[in-house]
Design a protein around this motif. Structure first.
Motif, PDB file in Angstrom:
ATOM      1  N   GLU A 293       0.825  -1.208   0.000  1.00 37.48           N
ATOM      2  CA  GLU A 293       0.000   0.000   0.000  1.00 37.48           C
ATOM      3  C   GLU A 293       0.861   1.260   0.000  1.00 37.48           C
ATOM      4  O   GLU A 293       0.336   2.355  -0.084  1.00 37.48           O
ATOM      5  N   THR A 294       2.167   1.098   0.080  1.00 42.64           N
ATOM      6  CA  THR A 294       3.025   2.271   0.188  1.00 42.64           C
ATOM      7  C   THR A 294       3.827   2.591  -1.078  1.00 42.64           C
ATOM      8  O   THR A 294       3.945   3.740  -1.471  1.00 42.64           O
ATOM      9  N   LEU A 295       4.389   1.547  -1.706  1.00 50.28           N
ATOM     10  CA  LEU A 295       5.313   1.817  -2.807  1.00 50.28           C
ATOM     11  C   LEU A 295       4.600   2.041  -4.137  1.00 50.28           C
ATOM     12  O   LEU A 295       3.537   1.497  -4.389  1.00 50.28           O
ATOM     13  N   THR A 296       5.240   2.837  -4.985  1.00 50.38           N
ATOM     14  CA  THR A 296       4.684   3.085  -6.315  1.00 50.38           C
ATOM     15  C   THR A 296       5.153   1.978  -7.259  1.00 50.38           C
ATOM     16  O   THR A 296       6.113   1.267  -6.978  1.00 50.38           O
ATOM     17  N   GLU A 297       4.484   1.887  -8.380  1.00 48.56           N
ATOM     18  CA  GLU A 297       4.845   0.850  -9.339  1.00 48.56           C
ATOM     19  C   GLU A 297       6.275   1.049  -9.851  1.00 48.56           C
ATOM     20  O   GLU A 297       7.001   0.098 -10.097  1.00 48.56           O
ATOM     21  N   ASP A 298       6.668   2.323 -10.011  1.00 54.49           N
ATOM     22  CA  ASP A 298       8.038   2.596 -10.460  1.00 54.49           C
ATOM     23  C   ASP A 298       9.051   2.076  -9.456  1.00 54.49           C
ATOM     24  O   ASP A 298      10.105   1.572  -9.822  1.00 54.49           O
TER      25      ASP A 298
ATOM     26  N   HIS B  79       2.289   7.354  -7.995  1.00 52.51           N
ATOM     27  CA  HIS B  79       2.055   7.800  -6.622  1.00 52.51           C
ATOM     28  C   HIS B  79       1.822   6.597  -5.726  1.00 52.51           C
ATOM     29  O   HIS B  79       1.317   5.587  -6.175  1.00 52.51           O
ATOM     30  N   PRO B  80       2.187   6.743  -4.434  1.00 52.07           N
ATOM     31  CA  PRO B  80       1.930   5.634  -3.517  1.00 52.07           C
ATOM     32  C   PRO B  80       0.437   5.338  -3.497  1.00 52.07           C
ATOM     33  O   PRO B  80      -0.366   6.280  -3.509  1.00 52.07           O
TER      34      PRO B  80
ATOM     35  N   VAL C 254      -6.269  10.844  -3.774  1.00 51.09           N
ATOM     36  CA  VAL C 254      -6.152  12.301  -3.799  1.00 51.09           C
ATOM     37  C   VAL C 254      -5.861  12.755  -5.233  1.00 51.09           C
ATOM     38  O   VAL C 254      -6.505  13.665  -5.758  1.00 51.09           O
ATOM     39  N   VAL C 255      -4.890  12.069  -5.855  1.00 51.75           N
ATOM     40  CA  VAL C 255      -4.525  12.403  -7.226  1.00 51.75           C
ATOM     41  C   VAL C 255      -5.728  12.225  -8.150  1.00 51.75           C
ATOM     42  O   VAL C 255      -6.034  13.088  -8.972  1.00 51.75           O
TER      43      VAL C 255
END
Lengths: 79, 408
Positions: free
Chosen positions: B225-230, B335-336, B342-343
């Protein structure tokens, strides 16, 4: 108002809903609950059921304690 | 439209019949042909939708699973085509998929060692000692799993302010390493001390199993739930250097991305590598446009109307670094997961016209960063995308008085 304990809820969710659960859980052996760095991270994802398994605390004991404190626990959770 | 629905209903009916036939004992071979006809020209999504509808109607999942064999026969073994994983971490090759696969292998190994340990306890001879030793030596492979966790996952967690759980977990990892080492040393030096061997081995195995439980119920959900796909892609690329425990990922993993250039060409946009681009007021060459945008004293990122990152300016001092790999990514994936909503809300409000811009200002070390999101629309008012503009406004805020002369 009825206070309902759901052992499959996250620990953080539980104490946000019922702040008084912090003390109960601490006494039961979840000493990390008073550490915000743990509560806000680990507590966010771990359920009470899993936390109990991890700490080696019997779920029955937790349920009994919460019942004694006036919480309602649905039967299905007792298993 | 109604024809389409009827078609769908018809296919649904046939699908049900086929499952019924399988249930009554017909072989895969027998229904294969009819299934092949049925799904001709039907998207795999629809097939899984049809199956889901059958489940919703009350058909037991096991019955639907009979169909898997038929899928496999028709699609030459690629069930994955239909049962496409819903979550990224369920895709083979995703770092979490690999971690989980390793855990299954470690569990199997622990079970095996436990059997050997029981045999050793019942009647110790050279053979049982050797087997037990081999098991524990194989278990030292767990080092690679722990190294990847500690060197690839933990730094990212710390970046997001999650510092205590990794610290605690690292401590337990070290205990496990130590415990396994101790068992091996004891088995080599004094295998006859059965009580001691049993106690230490049992303790080590229990710790390994407990750690798996902790990873699966705390660590993985937390990082997912924290890291972005990148960031996952970065972790994926670095993983090879550390190696894997007992099993290797079976597939290469690639995050979903769109080739922005190809997409532009497909939609009929012409590249204008030479010649001029006409603006509302004036003309410039592509080279000039690029240089001008890079010279602006602010950073820009443009996300097209479909939510794909299409362009970002390359000023000298970018406030938020943007790797080129971000191009073509869906903006949500950069984004995380926890801040994605929010985004999405911002984009939605700009797209719908509810807002024309949304501004944020945050302190970042010595900088005071002004982040603005603008809806980009053409002359007809049609939505083209979102422009993000970021600027360090601290030097501007500090301006007082006047400066009328050029600096030497």
């Amino acid at each position: 108002m009825e206070r309902l304990l759901n052992v499959d809820q996250t620990v953080l969710g539980l104490v946000q809903q019922y702040p008084e659960a912090v003390e109960i859980l601490k006494d039961l052996g979840f000493e990390n609950i008073t550490n915000p760095a743990m509560l806000n991270t680990v507590g966010r994802v771990i359920t009470l059921r899993k936390g109990a398994a991890m700490k080696g605390i019997a779920l029955d004991k937790i349920i009994r304690t919460f019942r004694d404190m006036g919480f309602t626990v649905r039967e299905e959770y007792s298993v | 439209m109604s024809e389409m629905i009827n078609n769908r209903e018809y296919r649904q009916k046939v699908l049900k019949e086929l499952i019924g036939e399988l249930h009554r004992g017909k072989s895969v071979e027998e229904v294969k042909e009819r299934f092949g006809e049925l799904i001709q020209g039907v998207s795999t999504t629809e097939i899984s939708q049809m199956e889901a509808a059958l489940v919703a109607e009350g058909m037991p999942v096991e019955e639907i699973q009979r169909l898997c064999d038929v899928h496999a026969a028709v699609f030459k073994g690629s069930i994955e085509e239909i049962h496409r994983p819903q979550k990224p971490e369920e895709t083979p090759g995703h770092p979490i998929h690999t971690f989980r696969m390793e855990n299954r292998a470690i569990e199997a190994l622990v079970d095996r060692i436990r059997e050997d340990l029981a045999a050793y306890n019942d009647g110790e001879d050279k053979k049982t000692v050797k087997k037990l030793l081999e098991g524990f030596e194989e278990l030292t492979e767990i080092e690679k799993h722990y190294l990847r966790k500690e060197n690839l996952l933990f730094p990212y967690m710390e970046k997001y302010g999650i510092t205590t759980p990794p610290k605690v977990m690292w401590g337990v990892d070290d205990e496990i390493r130590e415990a396994v080492k101790k068992v091996i040393a004891l088995l080599k030096s004094n295998p006859a001390d059965k009580a001691k061997v049993y106690e230490l081995a049992d303790e080590a195995l229990t710790k390994v199993s407990d750690m798996i439980f902790k990873e699966e119920s705390i660590l993985f959900p937390l990082v997912l739930e924290t890291l972005t796909e990148d960031e996952w892609y970065h972790i994926y690329n670095e993983s090879k250097d550390f190696g894997y425990t007992l099993v290797k990922p079976k597939a290469k993993w690639k995050p979903v991305r769109v080739d922005v250039e190809e997409k532009a060409l497909e939609s009929g946009e012409e590249p204008s590598n030479d010649g001029y681009i006409e603006f509302d007021a004036g003309i410039m060459t592509p080279e000039e446009v690029n240089a001008v945008l890079n010279t602006l004293p602010l950073d820009m990122t443009f996300v097209d109307k479909d939510g794909h990152v299409k362009y970002f300016s390359m000023g000298k001092e970018r406030i938020f670094s943007r790797p080129k790999t971000v191009l073509g990514r869906e903006v949500q994936n950069c984004h995380p997961p926890a801040s994605v909503h929010v985004v999405e809300k911002i984009v939605e409000d700009l797209k719908s016209g509810k807002k024309d811009h949304e501004d944020f200002w945050i302190r970042m070390g010595p900088r005071y960063v002004f982040i603005r999101y603008f809806a980009v629309r053409n002359a007809k008012g049609e939505y083209l995308g979102v422009l993000e503009v970021t600027q360090d406004i601290k030097p501007i805020q500090e301006i007082t008085g006047e400066k009328r002369l050029a600096t030497d």
